[in-house]
Scaffold this active site. Structure first.
Site, PDB file in Angstrom:
ATOM      1  N   HIS A  53     -17.881   5.022 -73.030  1.00 47.01           N
ATOM      2  CA  HIS A  53     -17.075   3.877 -73.459  1.00 47.01           C
ATOM      3  C   HIS A  53     -17.723   2.564 -73.015  1.00 47.01           C
ATOM      4  CE1 HIS A  53     -13.519   1.636 -74.608  1.00 47.01           C
ATOM      5  NE2 HIS A  53     -13.545   1.055 -73.423  1.00 47.01           N
ATOM      6  N   GLU A  75     -18.052   9.203 -77.651  1.00 45.96           N
ATOM      7  CA  GLU A  75     -16.814   8.984 -76.898  1.00 45.96           C
ATOM      8  C   GLU A  75     -15.669   9.803 -77.499  1.00 45.96           C
ATOM      9  OE1 GLU A  75     -15.515   4.990 -77.199  1.00 45.96           O
ATOM     10  OE2 GLU A  75     -13.876   5.216 -75.770  1.00 45.96           O
ATOM     11  N   ASN A 415     -46.422  21.068 -67.102  1.00 50.04           N
ATOM     12  CA  ASN A 415     -47.241  22.238 -66.790  1.00 50.04           C
ATOM     13  C   ASN A 415     -46.375  23.388 -66.300  1.00 50.04           C
ATOM     14  OD1 ASN A 415     -49.789  21.530 -67.504  1.00 50.04           O
ATOM     15  ND2 ASN A 415     -50.353  20.693 -65.504  1.00 50.04           N
TER      16      ASN A 415
END
Length: 688
Positions: A53, A75, A415
């Site tokens: 919000h 939201e 990696n």
């Protein structure tokens, strides 16, 4: 708005949006941990809802409609989730992360150009599909509770959902009634609420009419695993009445809660505790102009400028101290007074230096959060399951070090996921859990911060490394590789055990660059791995590089500075105590063998004739490694400000930079981490 004002406004937006997104990211990761069936913290869900919000309102204020619209959609989904209209699932969490990534890319893009745009439609469509959720069910268990309608009718939709959720979990539902003195009711109510929250969940707190004129009464609806008697004993308030709304011990587990189709209830006035709700939908008339964050954001360049001034003051203080010593040696009458003033100046300067340093320090969580997003994305792309164990995220490092550490850490993590972590099928066959674990641990040890990146993947196969090294001509067929030799080959430029090149790895570019970048930060990188069990990369870094205390030494008539945070002790040893093992000089130090490095040999300086049979040795250490640096003399300690040698001399190894000693003399500052790494590559068996 002028161009400068617009630019400043955009910077303000970027800084505040980035801060909110970082918090949103942390909370989403915690939410994701509970998406596999574990209990979700309602406060966590509310925090995520508030962050979405906040960024919606912030973007709307600056006119970034695309960010505001996407945040609004997220939201909505979060609101449905906290009200129990949709279920928490890995798909939902993943969709929220996609939305978060899109938000981050949009925010970063706005920093480059206000017209930057992305296609948000696919993510919005997935969110809309999730919003449809499951169909409403028939019965509502709340209606079967023996709860006063006067209480039941004033519960908000969110509170009703929390009540249903706790009924599903088989908790006792109790109503605590207590009358509190008007003069201290806020403090007493807070203490009672905290105690009840520690025993379960406070669903709602309602004021009610009391019988005593100077008191105010409250009803607190609590869901708890404790029985009526247990809660009464824990509450320990004879003046409190506790009614049983639902006794879980005498009630069979209920089926999943019903979802009412009725419209959201309106919160009545007079509620003592209100579950956070979104502010006005429109960013127009009702929106507050106050900043969401109370943090003051400062450009790092301004902090650098401030730190440089502090550094110059430190040098000036050193010069004044030297003048004071000269006057004292000449028995000047003002020497004593000047010395007192200098000490006061030194204390104040120390406080100022510490204050500026504290401002530059940031928690490594800022770095870890970015890394975790990379782990999630790469693991999802490769169909691998990975959980992250993050510890010591509050450990602080200099902001510039954290920024420069980002790229090396990203290489290590990619990696780990690409090379180290196996597929779920491969892990099952190896007797491991399907979900791999990557540990991100940080801790402070003295003036250094140690960061460990540990995975429980397949580890480094020494036979495969040997085959690849032979193919590339890095070793001959007769070479015997020790454990350290294998790790050193991994750090060799252009070395990769991958046969094919992917977008993540296989080109042999990465670990050697990582090591060089860490060395540039005066840090040290260590590698450890067990085939079949996993790999650990340990990075040891100084807390800051801005202003450091250094030990000034003399070698072949030239002065050098050694960062004091790497100095463990200094020794005066007999030349005869130095012995040689495989062409390396060592001494015995407390039942350990300490390798020696002569700076005059390293920097090819002319050796000075010495009539003394004794030598000074500066014992330096990083992590669990130690080394002795042989010097001609110790000149003392001094605060120094390290200045970079620039790109032209960046190839020089073993030197971290240059520093002014305040007496118009400039010295080179040794890079202890780099020196030890170089020596380690030569023959690690010499390190204790």
């Amino acid at each position: 708005m002028s161009g400068n004002s617009s630019s400043r406004a955009i910077k303000d937006f970027l800084a505040e949006a980035e801060e909110i997104i970082e918090k949103l990211s942390i909370d989403l990761m915690a939410l994701g941990d509970g998406s596999d069936g574990r209990e979700t913290d309602p406060d966590l869900l509310n925090s995520i809802f508030r962050s979405a919000h906040s960024i919606k309102g912030l973007a709307g204020m600056f006119g970034f409609d695309d960010i505001s619209s996407l945040s609004h959609t997220m939201e909505n989904l979060l609101d449905h989730l906290r009200l129990g209209k949709v279920s928490l699932s890995p798909v939902l969490v993943e969709t929220l992360f996609e939305g978060l990534d899109l938000l981050l890319r949009l925010v970063n893009g706005k920093g480059e150009s206000e017209s930057f745009a992305l296609d948000c439609a696919p993510v919005r469509e997935r969110i809309e599909a999730l919003l449809k959720g499951p169909p409403p069910k028939a019965a509502d268990p709340i209606q079967t509770l023996s709860l006063d309608p006067a209480v039941l009718n004033v519960l908000t939709e969110y509170e009703e959902h929390r009540l249903r959720d706790n009924l599903e979990k088989g908790r006792h539902i109790l109503l605590v009634k207590v009358a509190l003195a008007l003069a201290s009711f806020d403090q007493e109510l807070g203490e009672i609420s905290d105690l009840l929250k520690n025993s379960g969940e406070v669903v709602s707190t309602l004021p009610c009419a009391g019988d005593i004129s100077d008191k105010i009464a409250f009803q607190i609806l609590v869901a708890t695993p404790l029985s009526h008697a247990e809660l009464r004993e824990k509450l320990d308030r004879p003046d409190a009445d506790i009614d049983i709304v639902r006794d879980a011990s005498s009630t069979a587990p209920r089926p999943p809660a019903a979802i009412p189709a009725s419209p959201p209830a309106v919160s009545p006035p007079g509620k003592a505790e209100v579950i956070p709700e979104p502010a006005a939908e429109s960013e127009g008339t009702g929106a507050s102009l106050r900043s969401i964050s109370r943090t003051v954001r400062v450009d790092i360049d301004k902090l650098d400028y401030l730190m440089n001034i502090v550094g110059e003051l430190v040098l000036s203080k050193g010069a004044v101290s030297m003048l004071c010593d000269q006057l004292k040696a000449e028995n000047s009458p003002i020497a004593g007074e000047l010395q007192k003033v200098t000490r006061v100046l030194e204390r104040r300067l120390h406080d100022l230096q510490k204050g500026v340093m504290d401002v530059r320090m940031v928690p490594v969580s800022q770095l870890f959060e970015k890394v975790i997003r990379i782990i999630r994305r790469v693991a999802n792309e490769q169909g691998k399951k990975v959980e992250v164990d993050m510890r010591g995220a509050d450990t602080e490092l200099d902001k510039l070090i954290v920024e420069d550490l980002s790229d090396p850490l990203m290489h290590i993590i990619r990696n780990a996921v690409d090379h180290g972590i196996e597929s779920p099928e491969e892990r099952r066959m190896a007797g491991k859990p399907e979900k791999a674990c990557i540990c991100l641990w940080a801790s402070q040890k003295g003036n250094h911060v140690v960061i460990e990146i540990r995975d429980d993947g397949r580890g480094i196969d020494p036979d495969r490394v040997r085959i690849k090294a032979l193919e590339k001509g890095l070793i001959n067929a007769e070479a015997e590789l020790s454990r350290e030799d294998v790790f050193n080959l991994i750090l060799t430029p252009g070395f990769s055990t991958r046969d094919e090149v992917t977008d993540l790895s296989g080109r042999g570019v990465g670990m050697d660059v990582v090591r060089n970048n860490i060395a540039a930060l005066s840090g040290m990188l260590e590698l450890d791995s067990t085939f079949g069990q996993g790999t650990t990369v340990t990075i040891t870094l100084p807390i800051t590089l801005a202003i450091i205390k250094a030990l000034v030494v003399k070698v072949s008539g030239k002065a050098y500075a050694i960062p004091i945070n790497s100095v463990m002790e200094t020794l005066l040893v007999e030349s005869s105590s130095i012995r040689t093992i495989e062409r390396h000089e060592v001494i015995d130090l407390r039942e350990h063998t300490l390798p020696l490095m002569r700076l005059s040999h390293l920097f090819r300086l002319p050796s000075q004739e010495s009539v003394s049979s004794k030598l000074f040795v500066v014992v330096v250490g990083l992590a669990d490694k130690k080394m002795g640096i042989v010097v001609d003399d110790l000149l003392g300690q001094q605060d120094v400000v390290i200045k970079s040698l620039g790109n032209t001399l960046s190839f020089v190894r073993g030197i971290a930079g240059a520093a002014d000693l305040g007496n118009q003399k400039t010295v080179l500052v040794l890079d202890v981490g780099g020196l030890m790494s170089e020596s380690l590559r030569g023959d690690s068996s010499f390190y204790v």
